[in-house]
Design a protein around this motif. Structure first.
Motif, mmCIF file in Angstrom:
data_model
loop_
_atom_site.group_PDB
_atom_site.id
_atom_site.type_symbol
_atom_site.label_atom_id
_atom_site.label_comp_id
_atom_site.label_asym_id
_atom_site.label_seq_id
_atom_site.Cartn_x
_atom_site.Cartn_y
_atom_site.Cartn_z
ATOM 1 N N LYS A 1 0.843 -1.207 0.000
ATOM 2 C CA LYS A 1 0.000 0.000 0.000
ATOM 3 C C LYS A 1 0.877 1.256 0.000
ATOM 4 O O LYS A 1 0.610 2.210 -0.744
ATOM 5 C CB LYS A 1 -0.894 0.022 1.248
ATOM 6 N N GLU A 2 1.914 1.239 0.835
ATOM 7 C CA GLU A 2 2.811 2.404 0.932
ATOM 8 C C GLU A 2 3.561 2.594 -0.387
ATOM 9 O O GLU A 2 3.806 3.716 -0.822
ATOM 10 C CB GLU A 2 3.811 2.219 2.087
ATOM 11 N N GLY A 3 3.920 1.485 -1.029
ATOM 12 C CA GLY A 3 4.588 1.565 -2.333
ATOM 13 C C GLY A 3 3.659 2.151 -3.382
ATOM 14 O O GLY A 3 4.043 3.041 -4.152
ATOM 15 N N LEU A 4 2.420 1.680 -3.405
ATOM 16 C CA LEU A 4 1.442 2.183 -4.383
ATOM 17 C C LEU A 4 1.200 3.682 -4.195
ATOM 18 O O LEU A 4 1.033 4.423 -5.176
ATOM 19 C CB LEU A 4 0.116 1.412 -4.256
ATOM 20 N N ALA A 5 1.212 4.137 -2.936
ATOM 21 C CA ALA A 5 1.005 5.567 -2.673
ATOM 22 C C ALA A 5 2.107 6.395 -3.341
ATOM 23 O O ALA A 5 1.863 7.489 -3.857
ATOM 24 C CB ALA A 5 0.976 5.824 -1.169
ATOM 25 N N LEU A 6 3.349 5.850 -3.352
ATOM 26 C CA LEU A 6 4.465 6.575 -3.972
ATOM 27 C C LEU A 6 4.345 6.598 -5.501
ATOM 28 O O LEU A 6 4.951 7.439 -6.164
ATOM 29 C CB LEU A 6 5.798 5.933 -3.582
ATOM 30 N N LEU A 7 3.595 5.653 -6.060
ATOM 31 C CA LEU A 7 3.447 5.623 -7.525
ATOM 32 C C LEU A 7 2.498 6.708 -8.017
ATOM 33 O O LEU A 7 2.571 7.134 -9.165
ATOM 34 C CB LEU A 7 2.915 4.260 -7.993
ATOM 35 N N GLU A 8 1.575 7.132 -7.128
ATOM 36 C CA GLU A 8 0.529 8.047 -7.581
ATOM 37 C C GLU A 8 1.029 9.295 -8.301
ATOM 38 O O GLU A 8 0.538 9.623 -9.377
ATOM 39 C CB GLU A 8 -0.389 8.422 -6.416
ATOM 40 N N PRO A 9 2.016 10.022 -7.715
ATOM 41 C CA PRO A 9 2.474 11.229 -8.427
ATOM 42 C C PRO A 9 3.040 10.911 -9.819
ATOM 43 O O PRO A 9 2.986 11.757 -10.717
ATOM 44 C CB PRO A 9 3.555 11.806 -7.509
ATOM 45 N N LEU A 10 3.549 9.683 -10.005
ATOM 46 C CA LEU A 10 4.123 9.335 -11.312
ATOM 47 C C LEU A 10 3.046 9.165 -12.378
ATOM 48 O O LEU A 10 3.297 9.317 -13.565
ATOM 49 C CB LEU A 10 4.948 8.047 -11.200
#
Lengths: 413, 118
Positions: free
Chosen positions: A345-354
């Protein structure tokens, strides 16, 4: 021609070329003359034995060939009667019987700066570097890049013309420019390595040769600049990455992801050397992006099993890397590390801005990482859709096959 | 890969001068791409009237028919295989072809035999 012999010849290339360029100028013609001298050596030495002074022999043969070329060049120009291009008197000076041997001087760096001149496109910088510094033939370079030999020949001669038109002289760039120019040189060597570090079906010798060549060239630069941390970092990164090559493809040419590789197949001595290099550089030189990337590769390289990987340390290193070289690929890899260290979940959150980054939003790697993290989080339908979309976006056959097989794995489980 | 599309009307509608201009543009472009060391290959294709469509069915019987596989208004008239830095450079070359004014030029990446493990 046997391999050691070819290497002996190629190691002379930058020195012979620099000697001619120092003495006569005319980088473009000198480069051609050196290629012909190398060819002559490869035809004569195996039968007649290697001369006592191989470099001297090559310089002599190269000079003779160069003066022929200069004569025909100036004759051609006179025929063209182009006043602006008439031959200058010094072009008729007979060659001195012996060009001063540069002795301990090594002009390889000067030559690298010239080949990686900012007026050239990356593709041209790469081709010229491999030929003028690496001593590879046009045919070998063309094979490495899978383009017709005629195309590569054009690319190289055009690159030489561009350098000439840019009025570059054969000398070290001024101190103020040197850092930026060194960055370009390292980037070109990195690109050569990446081009070679590919997984093709079957035993693709050509690409393996490019990685070996890139490593050889960086070793040469490191000999000249032993205190440069980024040179050491780049060499370490190449060694640590290349160490995985025997394990990253299956017999059928399909790609094996890092966590599933048989780590016994990794090249242990290369990992040890890479790790020493990067530890030493981190301890005593200025920090730079190649060192941090090498440090990350070293964390992977020293984990005996995939589950032993110290992901927290990798996350910390990506945070450092983001500070000094902000690019979306770094953030993408950072997200993977966070998913492994903390949770998907924390990893997916970091993908959002990309997802809204123009450089990344349609990139297959973003979609592939998303698929992987969705799968980790248990969203199998979402993961499957993302794997299939990533498979459609990639232009690489083995990557497409891998992504499709990941999607199928979900369907059948 | 730059794929040049045409249709019979657009080709028939060209004046002799426009046809000459078209072929000169392609000659110039081919020369430029060759000099830059970017051209891998290029060819113009013969009229669709010359097309043969080949299919092999389940019991390995081969059948060949005259004419294109799919009836479409537009057909592939030629192609360039060019090694570009990026898609934008390829799009710039496609836009320089007069064919882009008459019908359209498609730009598509070719697949690569190499890749990176993930």
């Amino acid at each position: 021609m046997n391999h050691d012999f070819e290497l002996l010849l190629r190691e002379q290339t930058p020195q012979v070329l620099s000697a001619l360029v120092r003495h006569y100028g005319h980088f473009d013609l000198a480069e051609e003359a050196v290629q012909e001298a190398l060819l002559a050596a490869s035809q004569q030495w195996p039968g007649e034995g290697v001369p006592d002074n191989p470099r001297g022999w090559l310089i002599r043969v190269g000079s003779r060939r160069l003066t022929d070329l200069l004569r025909s060049e100036s004759a051609r120009r006179r025929r063209e009667e182009n006043a602006a291009l008439t031959a200058s008197p010094e072009e008729f000076v007979a060659p001195s019987p012996e060009i001063d041997d540069p002795g301990g001087r090594d002009d390889t760096l000067t030559l690298l700066f010239l080949c990686c001149h900012p007026s050239l496109s990356p593709a041209s910088q790469i081709a010229l570097t491999l030929r003028a510094v690496g001593g590879l033939t046009t045919a070998q370079i063309a094979a490495g890049f899978l383009v017709p030999e005629a195309t590569m020949a054009q690319r190289i001669s055009r690159a030489k013309r561009s350098i000439k038109q840019a009025g570059s002289s054969f000398e070290m760039p001024p101190e103020a420019e040197r850092d930026a120019r060194m960055g370009a040189v390292l980037h070109v060597l990195y690109l050569i390595f990446n081009e070679g570090y590919t997984a093709s079906s079957g035993d693709d010798l050509h690409s393996a040769e490019l990685t070996t060549e890139a490593i050889r060239l960086v070793r040469g630069v490191r000999r000249l600049l032993p205190d440069d941390g980024e040179v050491a970092g780049l060499l370490a990164l190449m060694l640590l990455t290349d160490a995985r090559r025997p394990a990253r493809t299956a017999a059928d040419g399909s790609l094996i992801p890092l966590e599933e590789q048989d780590r016994l197949k990794w090249n242990r001595p290369a990992i040890v050397e890479g790790e020493h290099l990067v530890s030493d550089a981190l301890a005593r030189t200025q920090l730079g992006p190649y060192q941090v990337q090498a440090a990350i590769a070293a964390v992977h390289g020293t984990a005996e099993r995939a589950e032993d990987t110290d992901w927290r340390q990798i996350v910390a290193l990506y945070q450092v890397l983001e500070q000094i070289s902000d690019n979306p690929m770094v953030r993408l890899n950072h997200a993977v590390a966070v998913a492994m260290a903390v949770g998907p979940k924390e990893g997916l959150a970091l993908l959002e801005p990309l997802e809204s980054d123009g450089r990344m939003k349609d990139h297959h790697r973003l979609e592939a990482v998303k698929a992987h993290l969705l799968e980790m989080s248990g969203d199998l339908d979402g993961a499957r859709a993302s794997y299939l979309l990533a498979a459609r976006r990639t232009t690489s056959v083995p990557e497409r096959n891998y992504l499709q097989s990941r999607a199928e794995r979900i369907t059948t489980s | 890969m730059l794929l040049i599309y045409s249709n019979p009307e657009s080709w028939a509608g060209l004046s002799a001068e426009q046809r000459e201009d078209l072929s000169r543009s392609h000659q110039d472009l081919t020369r430029e791409l060759t000099e830059q060391g970017l051209l891998v290959s290029a060819a113009g294709l013969a009229d669709p009237i010359t097309t043969r469509t080949v299919s092999v069915d389940a019991d390995n019987t081969r059948s060949t028919t005259d004419g294109p596989y799919a009836e479409a208004k537009e057909h592939l008239a030629g192609f360039y295989l060019v090694e570009c830095e990026d898609i934008d450079q390829a799009i710039d070359y496609a836009a320089r072809m007069p064919d882009a004014k008459y019908v359209a030029v498609e730009v598509r990446p070719v697949m690569d035999a190499s890749g990176l493990e993930m």
